[in-house]
Design an enzyme around this catalytic site. Structure first.
Site: not given
Ligand code: NAP
Length: 378
Positions: A16, A124, A126, A178, A181, A192, A196
């Site tokens: 990022v 949240v 992206g 990709g 992770e 995750d 969010k």
């Protein structure tokens, strides 16, 4: 127009962070200059040439830096860095859902008392403008429910499993592509998505849920036959996150693998995409798009960077409703509601779904008799 310069320090220069640097453009009469970036390893080659440092103080304590972008990940030491930058009066933009879900009230309180912008749109969905929709758009109509696919990694895996791939094979492919992770635990276990959901519920319902007290169930290595049987019955599986508030102000929140009709738009959310529905008095709004990826996430970060300057100039409100630490927790109750109804097959098979090896009752549990159980959403 006279240009002024706003100086940015990046905490993190990974997927990022590098995308944020690549998307740098002047805007609204402001030239943005990325001064330096914090990394763990100076020698790792990067796609952008930005001075790098191993010392966070070279960013947080530098009076020349106006804006700190936190894209390291994890709760610690990100919480301390964000607090310190806010205390220095800097704007902070973060993509870190873990630090926001666990420390949001404290961080937002600090941003308010120091009158420093704290932007977290990228935490949240992206690149999807979903927090903006809740904070700035759906302001005069009560939100009853938020539901959706909030984790692109698990959605990619479920789509691959529906095509017959075992979970661990699909995970290997996702890591190569990709989409996952190296340590996918937080994605696979549903944590995750739960983090969010806590952030979404805060903006929708004006209070903070404890991420450790949600009902959260992750993925399992279900056999391909289960997916094929679901497909034959016109159904599919999604890791569904739902938060809703009832008339008494009680919130229910859960993340669970859920059986969904193939015709539902939730089942049209494919691969690493995200899709989020917001039910309000004015109807249901649906936002779908890239829930992850460097460029998509950097788009949300830049939106917050630009807004932080409007906020500094007095043209934009604070990115969160007023919050005072200690007054923000929501009552949380774990209940199933009507449409999580139990569809049990057995002596009296359900009309909708008469496969004796699939019982649709919450919660998901390990099969003792070869029978999987799921909540159902329609
Ligand atoms: N990737 C996505 O699609 C996405 C989407 C939405 C939100 N996010 C969030 O954005 C954040 C960053 O994600 P990412 O994918 O960019 O992660 P990443 O590729 O692993 O990059 C993390 C960066 O932070 C640096 N870093 C981490 N811990 C550090 C420490 N203790 N001290 C100094 N530097 C440290 C790393 O340095 P080195 O490079 O030297 O190791 C790396 O440059 C996370 O909070 C993530 O949840 C990511």
């Amino acid at each position: 127009m006279n240009m002024r310069t706003a100086r940015i320090g990046l905490l993190g220069l990974g997927t990022v962070g590098q995308a944020v640097a690549q998307l740098n453009r002047s805007a609204d009469g402001i030239a943005f200059q990325i001064v330096r970036a914090l990394v763990r390893d100076i020698k790792v080659p990067r796609s952008v040439t930005i001075p790098r440092t191993l010392d966070p103080a070279e960013i947080i304590d530098d009076p020349e830096i106006d804006i700190v972008v936190e894209v390291t990940g994890r709760r610690h030491p990100a919480r301390r860095w964000i607090l310190s930058a806010l205390e220095h009066g800097k704007a902070v933009i973060t993509a870190n859902k873990e630090v926001m879900a666990y420390h949001g009230p404290e961080l937002l309180h600090a941003s308010q008392i120091h009158h420093a912008y704290l932007g977290f749109e990228a935490s949240v969905g992206g690149g999807m403008p979903v927090l903006d929709a809740l904070r700035y758009h759906l302001t005069n109509t009560p939100v009853h429910e938020i539901y959706g696919v909030l984790n692109g990694t698990t959605n990619y895996l479920l789509c691959a499993m529906a095509e017959g791939q075992p979970l661990f094979h699909a995970l290997h492919n996702a890591q190569q592509a990709g989409y996952a992770e190296a340590d996918p635990t937080a994605d696979l276990k549903g944590y995750d998505a739960a983090r969010k959901l806590v952030i979404l519920a805060f903006l929708a319902f004006d209070g903070w849920l404890d991420p450790d007290h949600l009902t959260v169930t992750g993925l399992h290595d279900w056999p391909p036959e289960l997916f094929f049987r679901l497909q034959d019955a016109g159904l599919g599986l999604r890791l569904l996150a739902v938060a809703r508030k009832d008339h008494n102000g009680v919130v229910t929140a859960q993340v669970r693998p859920t059986v969904i009709p193939a015709t539902s738009r939730l089942m049209q959310v494919m691969g690493a995409q995200n899709g989020i529905g917001i039910s309000t008095d004015a109807g249901c709004f649906w936002i779908e798009g890239p829930g992850a990826g460097g460029m998509a996430t950097a788009t949300s970060i830049w939106s917050d960077i630009r807004r932080s300057q409007l906020f500094a100039d007095g043209f934009f409100p604070h990115p969160a409703p007023h919050i005072s630490a200690g007054e923000v927790s929501l009552p949380l109750l774990e209940i199933a509601r009507d449409r999580d109804r139990s569809l049990t097959t057995g002596p009296q098979p359900s009309q909708r779904f008469a496969d004796p090896s699939l019982r649709l009752v919450p919660p998901l549990s390990e099969p003792s008799d070869g029978t999987w159980t799921f909540p159902f959403w329609e």
